[in-house]
Design an enzyme around this catalytic site. Structure first.
Site, PDB file in Angstrom:
ATOM      1  N   LYS A 186       0.853  -1.198   0.000  1.00  7.94           N
ATOM      2  CA  LYS A 186       0.000   0.000   0.000  1.00  7.94           C
ATOM      3  C   LYS A 186       0.888   1.247   0.000  1.00  7.94           C
ATOM      4  CE  LYS A 186      -3.701  -2.258   2.643  1.00  7.94           C
ATOM      5  NZ  LYS A 186      -4.873  -2.368   1.807  1.00  7.94           N
ATOM      6  N   GLU A 220     -12.603  -3.513  10.056  1.00  5.59           N
ATOM      7  CA  GLU A 220     -13.287  -3.820   8.790  1.00  5.59           C
ATOM      8  C   GLU A 220     -14.768  -3.997   9.043  1.00  5.59           C
ATOM      9  OE1 GLU A 220     -11.271  -6.750   6.112  1.00  5.59           O
ATOM     10  OE2 GLU A 220     -10.501  -7.426   8.032  1.00  5.59           O
ATOM     11  N   HIS A 244       0.140  -8.551   9.013  1.00  7.08           N
ATOM     12  CA  HIS A 244       0.218  -7.181   8.510  1.00  7.08           C
ATOM     13  C   HIS A 244       0.607  -6.140   9.560  1.00  7.08           C
ATOM     14  CE1 HIS A 244      -1.704  -8.887   5.050  1.00  7.08           C
ATOM     15  NE2 HIS A 244      -2.878  -9.027   5.619  1.00  7.08           N
TER      16      HIS A 244
END
Ligand code: BG6
Length: 503
Positions: A186, A220, A244
């Protein structure tokens, strides 16, 4: 590195799956830096020919809105470099014909002997396929190179990760093994390195003297979707923290590298993991929490609880929410807690890092914020990608009244800049042999080692200590407060003489 990759073949194992359709092919289509001589060979068991495979890719790209009607000729053109080979990758005999066909395609297209393998298969195949590749002597080439990209989960605990690593490193050299963590692809995560090391203003503040605590959050709204059987054996700690968030923490916490070479950066990441304070049973009890969502409402839609999702054990004790407080015991960070929160089926999708600076020693002004959250650097990774600095401002007028404001930079203000998808960058990097944004073996093992006591403890405890939260909740604040309310809120500090903790 802006190098265009060598001419090569990308062989995707598990090509009929979701990842290839949703991420890999769209990312390759978006990327303009592909080599002139390039083929993608999809390999899977599903019976179909190249034309049918191209058609299914074409349709899923249109459906996903990744390309519009006006792009169609480009897409058709791009898909000409895609081929499909039916292969039962569980059988050794299947690999001879597979590589013979790949060789034919390679010769016909005049491509050098460079092959990048991508394992987009269920993890059970991670040790199997590389072993068969070696059997065919395709794990190296005297005329070119071989590389391999492995998707997560890279093992499901320390022992498995180590065993997988051992096997892979006996087949491919470490520098040719690319362990993917799509968060590092990202743009906003990569920018953490630039923010820190291309600007001198942060470095004097970037330590225990000025930073009170750090929060890393990834929430999320999605549930487990169709991935129930994988997720139920993984849980949020493996799926998000190990994969992550702990890597993002390393970007935030690492020392400036000696050079901007991949190995120099990866060395610094490993040093952060080596400095993590091991989780004692007491830390686990006080500084960690796990939860699981029950039925609730997301965006006005009723959604089932975790245990009622497809392919989930109705008695499952797998966590879908994790809150964790950890310490990095080194000179820069001693005594600064790092909080990590992640959960599925929460009220919003948001990934961000918040650096909370220390309080002022005295409070002079009415309205002045006090406590340790007045000055913050907020790095929003997604959505609304941005960087915000929060501080107190004198309200215009005759008094010294203070209100909290922020200086904001939003990526969307860069009108000309499209934020590339994570896989676009990562695929391109592997194609050109740049491993900077991929995890190195030692870092991976260290992160598993750090989390091992927690994984074991939660597995042992089953239901005990597992809280539930209705789908659609905000980050369960009372939960978060429970771990925040540990020594840190009691103004814990580390004594400069004896290095022990005092409140
Ligand atoms: C994946 C996890 O690695 O990351 C998923 O397996 C999660 O469970 C996803 O939903 C989140 O990624 P992103 O890029 O959508 O934030």
């Amino acid at each position: 590195m802006n190098k265009i990759p060598d001419s090569q073949i990308l062989v995707i194992f598990g090509a009929s799956g979701d990842l290839t359709h949703r991420k890999l092919i769209p990312s390759l289509f978006e990327r303009k830096l592909l080599p002139e001589k390039f083929l993608i060979v999809g390999v899977a068991r599903t019976r179909q020919n190249t034309e049918e495979f191209r058609k299914s890719l074409y349709e899923s790209m249109l459906q996903s809105g990744k390309t519009s009607a006006t792009d169609n000729p480009h897409l058709t053109d791009f898909l000409r470099c895609v081929y499909y080979i039916v292969c039962d990758t569980t059988r050794s005999e299947a690999y001879g014909p597979l590589f013979a066909e790949i060789e034919q395609l390679r010769n016909a297209a005049g491509i050098d002997d460079n092959i990048l393998f991508y394992l987009a298969t269920p993890p059970i195949m991670y040790p199997v396929i590389p072993a068969f590749i070696r059997e065919q002597h395709q794990n190296s080439s005297s005329r070119g190179w071989r590389r391999i990209i492995i998707e997560k989960p890279y093992g499901s605990n320390e022992a498995e990760a180590r065993a997988l690593d051992h096997l892979l490193c006996s087949i491919f050299p470490e520098r040719e093994i690319y362990r993917i963590d799509h968060f590092l692809g990202k743009e906003t995560v990569q920018n953490i390195l630039v923010l820190r090391f291309a600007n001198s203003i942060w470095e004097p503040l970037w330590n225990r003297n000025y930073i009170d605590h750090i929060e890393i959050t990834a929430t999320e709204t999605l549930g487990v979707e169709q991935r129930g059987s994988y997720y139920d054996s993984a849980g949020a700690l493996r799926d998000m923290v190990q994969s992550h968030l702990i890597q993002i923490m390393a970007f935030i916490a690492m020392e400036p590298p000696a050079t901007f070479e991949p190995e120099a950066i990866r060395d610094e990441i490993s040093k952060v993991f080596r400095s993590l304070r091991p989780l004692s049973p007491d830390d686990i009890a006080r500084n960690t929490l796990r939860g699981q969502y029950s039925a609730g409402t997301i965006d006005g839609q009723k959604v089932p609880g975790y245990r009622d999702e497809p392919h989930i054990d109705p008695q499952s004790t797998t966590e879908t929410f994790v809150a964790l407080k950890l310490y990095i015991d080194n000179w820069r960070w001693a005594g600064v807690p790092v909080f990590i929160y992640t959960g599925k089926r929460l009220a919003e999708k948001r990934s961000e890092v918040v650096i909370h600076f220390r309080n002022t020693p005295r409070t002079f002004f009415p309205g002045q914020c006090c406590g340790n959250s007045c000055n913050q650097l907020v790095i929003t990774l997604q959505p609304d990608e941005s960087i915000r600095l929060r501080f107190g401002l004198k309200q215009p007028g005759t008094n010294f009244e203070v209100s909290q404001v922020s200086m904001d930079f939003f990526y969307k203000s860069l009108i000309e800049t499209r934020l590339p998808g994570a896989y676009e960058r990562l695929l391109l990097d592997a194609m050109r042999g740049d491993a900077l944004l991929y995890s190195r073996s030692d870092a991976l093992e260290l992160s598993w080692h750090f989390l091992a006591p927690l994984l074991e403890s939660w597995e042992r405890d089953g239901d005990e200590g597992l809280i539930t939260y209705p789908a659609g909740s905000k980050l369960p604040r009372e939960v978060v407060d429970r771990i925040h309310a540990q020594p840190y809120l009691l103004n814990e500090s580390v004594c400069c003489l004896c290095n022990s903790r005092h409140s």
